[in-house]
Design a protein around this motif. Structure first.
Motif, short mmCIF file in Angstrom:
data_model
loop_
_atom_site.label_atom_id
_atom_site.label_comp_id
_atom_site.label_asym_id
_atom_site.label_seq_id
_atom_site.Cartn_x
_atom_site.Cartn_y
_atom_site.Cartn_z
N LYS A 5 0.84 -1.21 0.00
CA LYS A 5 0.00 0.00 0.00
C LYS A 5 0.87 1.25 0.00
O LYS A 5 0.43 2.31 -0.43
N PHE A 6 2.07 1.16 0.51
CA PHE A 6 2.95 2.32 0.61
C PHE A 6 3.84 2.39 -0.63
O PHE A 6 4.87 1.76 -0.72
N THR A 7 3.40 3.20 -1.58
CA THR A 7 4.11 3.30 -2.86
C THR A 7 5.19 4.37 -2.79
O THR A 7 5.38 5.02 -1.77
N ALA A 8 5.86 4.56 -3.90
CA ALA A 8 6.93 5.56 -3.97
C ALA A 8 6.39 6.96 -3.69
O ALA A 8 7.10 7.82 -3.18
N SER A 9 5.10 7.20 -3.98
CA SER A 9 4.52 8.52 -3.73
C SER A 9 4.47 8.80 -2.22
O SER A 9 4.61 9.95 -1.80
N PHE A 10 4.29 7.77 -1.41
CA PHE A 10 4.35 7.94 0.04
C PHE A 10 5.75 8.38 0.46
O PHE A 10 5.92 9.32 1.23
N ASP A 11 6.75 7.68 -0.07
CA ASP A 11 8.14 8.03 0.24
C ASP A 11 8.44 9.47 -0.15
O ASP A 11 9.09 10.21 0.59
N ALA A 12 7.94 9.89 -1.31
CA ALA A 12 8.18 11.26 -1.79
C ALA A 12 7.50 12.27 -0.87
O ALA A 12 8.07 13.32 -0.55
N ALA A 13 6.28 11.97 -0.43
CA ALA A 13 5.56 12.88 0.46
C ALA A 13 6.29 13.01 1.80
O ALA A 13 6.42 14.12 2.34
N PHE A 14 6.76 11.90 2.32
CA PHE A 14 7.50 11.94 3.59
C PHE A 14 8.82 12.70 3.42
O PHE A 14 9.19 13.50 4.27
N ALA A 15 9.52 12.44 2.32
CA ALA A 15 10.79 13.13 2.07
C ALA A 15 10.56 14.63 1.96
O ALA A 15 11.35 15.43 2.46
N GLY A 16 9.45 15.02 1.31
CA GLY A 16 9.12 16.43 1.19
C GLY A 16 8.85 17.09 2.53
O GLY A 16 9.06 18.29 2.71
N ALA A 17 8.40 16.30 3.51
CA ALA A 17 8.14 16.82 4.86
C ALA A 17 9.36 16.70 5.76
O ALA A 17 9.28 16.99 6.95
N GLY A 18 10.47 16.22 5.19
CA GLY A 18 11.70 16.09 5.97
C GLY A 18 11.74 14.85 6.85
O GLY A 18 12.48 14.79 7.82
N ILE A 19 10.94 13.84 6.51
CA ILE A 19 10.87 12.60 7.30
C ILE A 19 11.65 11.51 6.58
O ILE A 19 11.46 11.28 5.38
N ASP A 20 12.55 10.85 7.29
CA ASP A 20 13.31 9.74 6.72
C ASP A 20 12.46 8.47 6.74
O ASP A 20 11.86 8.14 7.77
N VAL A 21 12.42 7.77 5.62
CA VAL A 21 11.69 6.51 5.54
C VAL A 21 12.65 5.38 5.92
O VAL A 21 13.73 5.26 5.34
N VAL A 22 12.27 4.59 6.90
CA VAL A 22 13.10 3.47 7.35
C VAL A 22 12.36 2.19 7.01
O VAL A 22 11.21 1.99 7.44
N ARG A 23 12.98 1.34 6.26
CA ARG A 23 12.36 0.06 5.89
C ARG A 23 12.60 -0.97 6.98
O ARG A 23 13.73 -1.14 7.45
N THR A 24 11.54 -1.64 7.37
CA THR A 24 11.67 -2.71 8.36
C THR A 24 12.15 -3.97 7.65
O THR A 24 11.90 -4.15 6.46
#
Length: 114
Positions: A5-24
């Motif tokens: 459910k978490f596509t690349a667009s989610f990663d881009a939105a988080f990156a735009g907010a300054g949030i690092d995406v950490v993969r479990t």
């Protein structure tokens, strides 16, 4: 996360907010034990006992529950004190106890009256 459910667009939105995406790690439900514990506690003590009728109602319920957890509910790791403990009134003989109903009486808080 690794959910489809978490596509690349989610990663881009988080990156735009300054949030690092950490993969479990794959197939490791214990990797985020703190979040899993919080979700389980909220469900057992709160949302499983209420009929949630809208997103706004859910937000209100979760805000009330989070305030209860942080200001009143005892935590073992903190010596049975809440994280944001208010000043404690020392009970004296004949003092009264203040009772506060949270979420329509689903949760009850008791404090010594000052």
């Amino acid at each position: 996360g690794r959910d489809t459910k978490f596509t690349a667009s989610f990663d881009a939105a988080f990156a735009g907010a300054g949030i690092d995406v950490v993969r479990t790690p794959p197939q490791s439900p214990q990797a985020n034990a703190v979040a899993e514990r919080w979700v389980g506690t909220v469900r057992r003590e709160c949302t499983d006992r209420l009929l949630i009728v809208s997103e706004g109602h859910l937000a209100s319920v979760l805000d009330s529950y989070a305030e209860h957890v942080n200001t009143h509910r005892p935590h073992r790791s903190l010596g049975q004190h809440p994280p944001d403990s208010p000043p404690v009134a020392t009970p004296v003989p004949g003092s009264t106890v203040r009772h506060t109903r949270i979420l329509g009486g689903l949760i009850n808080e008791y404090r010594n009256a000052a």
